[in-house]
Design an enzyme around this catalytic site. Structure first.
Site, PDB file in Angstrom:
ATOM      1  CB  SER A  81      39.383  44.175  37.280  1.00  0.00           C
ATOM      2  OG  SER A  81      39.909  42.951  37.749  1.00  0.00           O
ATOM      3  CG  HIS A 140      47.666  48.792  42.643  1.00  0.00           C
ATOM      4  ND1 HIS A 140      46.375  49.197  42.865  1.00  0.00           N
ATOM      5  CD2 HIS A 140      47.633  47.437  42.651  1.00  0.00           C
ATOM      6  CE1 HIS A 140      45.595  48.130  42.999  1.00  0.00           C
ATOM      7  NE2 HIS A 140      46.336  47.057  42.876  1.00  0.00           N
ATOM      8  NE  ARG A 213      39.731  45.232  45.116  1.00  0.00           N
ATOM      9  CZ  ARG A 213      40.141  44.653  43.999  1.00  0.00           C
ATOM     10  NH1 ARG A 213      40.512  45.395  42.984  1.00  0.00           N
ATOM     11  NH2 ARG A 213      40.170  43.350  43.890  1.00  0.00           N
ATOM     12  NE  ARG A 289      43.772  46.066  46.049  1.00  0.00           N
ATOM     13  CZ  ARG A 289      42.980  45.367  46.866  1.00  0.00           C
ATOM     14  NH1 ARG A 289      42.642  45.847  48.038  1.00  0.00           N
ATOM     15  NH2 ARG A 289      42.518  44.177  46.493  1.00  0.00           N
ATOM     16  CG  ASP A 430      41.022  39.064  39.966  1.00  0.00           C
ATOM     17  OD1 ASP A 430      42.173  38.738  39.623  1.00  0.00           O
ATOM     18  OD2 ASP A 430      40.726  40.196  40.365  1.00  0.00           O
ATOM     19  CG  HIS A 434      44.378  38.921  43.589  1.00  0.00           C
ATOM     20  ND1 HIS A 434      45.570  39.146  42.926  1.00  0.00           N
ATOM     21  CD2 HIS A 434      43.442  39.642  42.915  1.00  0.00           C
ATOM     22  CE1 HIS A 434      45.347  39.963  41.905  1.00  0.00           C
ATOM     23  NE2 HIS A 434      44.071  40.267  41.868  1.00  0.00           N
ATOM     24  CG  HIS A 501      45.606  40.472  37.474  1.00  0.00           C
ATOM     25  ND1 HIS A 501      45.219  41.784  37.323  1.00  0.00           N
ATOM     26  CD2 HIS A 501      44.864  39.996  38.492  1.00  0.00           C
ATOM     27  CE1 HIS A 501      44.276  42.078  38.202  1.00  0.00           C
ATOM     28  NE2 HIS A 501      44.050  41.015  38.923  1.00  0.00           N
TER      29      HIS A 501
END
Length: 559
Positions: A81, A140, A213, A289, A430, A434, A501
């Site tokens: 994103s 990440h 987050r 995050r 999304d 997840h 994703h």
């Protein structure tokens, strides 16, 4: 630009009128994939998106939302994103996250920067702590970057290193944590053989420990702080491998949610609490995050939980996670400088802008859209509205999320006549995707579709224009597949759920009563991607885009 210097003034489009209100709708996690029972967008009742897709073919297009189209290192990298909204807003492709870090590690530049030189001051007498997600997911963090950083730091004087791992199971297969720990333990053993005191000190699952987050649940960060900094956790083990294997053996255990643990020595003392004089690096390159932990590590004035003990440390992020907060103030790799975003251009050309989402994606439709920049360009012309996301529950429990409220805010903004652009993000596909809950994700997709209807109805009422798109895929494929596309099964014969994703393209749909009748999508752009959307939106507002922007997706046929 010429000799007169830079100008913010956008030239008028030769054929498209100004003054039509434009709604820009981003469906988060809404890709295009083959229709089957694991494609929640296909399974869900989505009459509005179906009508856009099955309507005029020259008003519906698929664009790339992953890999090199959004500045990531390779086309094996799924979109996310942050980079998606950067591309949508910036209109150009910038090297992102992992790619920036890869470049800095490959060139050695990472070791010459202010950030590394700052933490290096702790190497003589202190410990270097590395905290982050242990996987090769590439969303990440990446294991190979951690490996290179361990090697580089140890070659440059780090004598005592402690790694605080967070297990993944979200961007990679659940259960893969064991293999990643084995790989890391082997690397640390090799360092110990060279006389460097290098060990894993603590751990926990990413969704339960540290990696919350948007200030959704500070308890997640506190659990991490207690284990990483204080050396205190409910589970104590002699080795990380034993820890992960034991905790995974519990019923319903999942890498994402492993409880916090610390590694202890023979006397039962934690092997790696963070102490005065130590250095800490958060190794994730993706910001969302890491921001909360960064605040706990960096801020003297902090009231989100009781830190108990606040060691005097040298802290740096792999990257700066928030450009506006300047957080963290020290970082190993500098961010892409994204200037002259479409949002800034349009506001400076008189486009009154309204942006709205709920907490989990509010930053995307503002901060990331605007080139990693917080706040307004001109508060007399802009209004950003955040609707609070549900907290304390997983999103599959209430999969409709705040889609209706976001749509109503957008509708009111459109009907008010006060705005020229109304921009929203609908997070359902999304955030619920997840969770891996297929039934809930179907409900989520239906809710997002209903929200689109409310917005498009308002566009219809004011004679406006809409552009509906997405930032990356997720909900359109909820199962892991083999090379030939068949669903992968687990040991018990059940399907392996895909929570991450995807690499799928995303739609761009245009329309509305205000759209010039000659407008259609071009067919001459080789690999259109998200970065082409910004110029397209500028055209819809009646402007030409800047020369260095990725080209517009539309052309105007002479009627």
């Amino acid at each position: 630009m010429g000799s007169t210097g830079f100008s913010w003034t956008l030239p008028d489009h030769p054929k498209l009128p100004k003054g039509k209100p434009v709604a820009v709708v981003v469906l988060d996690g809404w890709g295009e994939a083959n229709p089957d029972e694991y494609n929640c967008i296909h399974v869900a009742q989505t009459p509005v998106m179906d009508s856009l897709k099955n309507g005029a073919p020259e008003k519906w297009k698929l664009v790339k939302a992953h890999g090199m189209a959004v500045g990531l290192p390779s086309d094996d990298d799924m979109g996310n994103s942050e980079v998606g909204h950067n591309a949508l807003g910036a209109g150009r492709i910038f090297a992102q996250g992992a790619k920036l870090v890869d470049q800095a590690l490959a060139s050695g530049k990472i070791y010459e920067g202010d950030g590394f030189n700052y933490i290096k001051e702790s190497f003589e007498n202190g410990t270097l702590h590395l905290i982050g997600l242990l996987s090769d997911g590439g969303v990440h963090s990446r294991l190979d970057q951690l490996q290179l950083l361990l090697k580089g730091a140890s070659e440059r004087g780090a004598k005592r290193i402690r790694v605080h791992i967070l297990t993944d199971g979200r961007d990679v297969l659940d259960g893969s944590s064991v293999g990643f720990v084995e790989t890391l333990e082997n690397d640390l053993l090799q360092l110990r053989e060279k006389g460097i005191d290098a060990r894993i000190a603590s751990g926990g699952g990413r969704m339960y420990v540290t990696m919350d987050r948007y200030e959704n649940d500070w308890d997640v960060v506190k659990r991490g702080w207690d284990a990483q900094v204080l050396g205190d956790a409910p589970y104590k083990f002699q080795s990380a491998l034993e820890a992960v294997k034991t905790l995974r053996a519990e019923p319903k255990a999942n890498d994402q949610y492993l409880p916090p643990f610390v590694i202890v020595d023979d006397s039962g003392s934690a092997v790696g609490p963070v102490l005065d004089g130590d250095a800490v690096v958060t190794i994730n390159f993706r910001a969302d995050r890491m921001v909360m932990l960064a605040k706990a590590l960096e801020y003297a004035d902090f009231d989100k939980f009781d830190r108990v003990r606040v060691p005097k440390i040298r802290y740096a992020g792999m990257l700066q996670y928030d450009g506006e907060l300047k957080l963290p103030s020290r970082y190993l790799v500098s961010p892409p400088e994204i200037e002259r975003t479409s949002g800034e251009y349009l506001v400076k050309n008189g486009i009154r802008t309204f942006a709205c989402s709920e907490t989990v994606k509010f930053g995307h439709v503002t901060f990331f859209w605007n080139g990693n920049r917080s706040g307004y360009f001109d508060e007399t012309k802009e209004e950003y509205v955040e609707i609070l996301s549900d907290s304390g529950i997983t999103f599959n429990v209430a999969p409709k999320m705040k889609a209706l409220q976001i749509a109503e805010k957008a509708r009111d903004a459109i009907l008010s006549g006060k705005f020229d652009q109304v921009r929203v993000n609908l997070p359902n596909g999304d955030m619920v995707g997840h969770t891996g809950d297929i039934e809930a994700t179907v409900v989520a997709c239906k809710a997002a579709d209903e929200a689109v209807k409310i917005i498009l109805d308002a566009v219809e009422q004011v004679g406006g224009i809409y552009l509906v798109t997405a930032d990356h895929g997720n909900a359109e494929d909820m199962v892991k597949r083999n090379k030939s596309g068949k669903p992968l099964l687990d040991k018990s014969g059940g399907i392996q759920i895909l929570t991450s994703h995807t690499l799928q393209p995303v739609p761009v749909a245009i329309g509305g009563p205000g759209l010039h009748p000659g407008v259609k999508f071009r067919t001459d752009i080789q690999t259109p991607g998200l970065a082409n959307v910004a110029a397209t939106v500028m055209n819809l507002h009646g402007f030409e885009s800047p020369a260095d922007y990725e080209p517009t997706l539309i052309e105007v046929a002479d009627n």
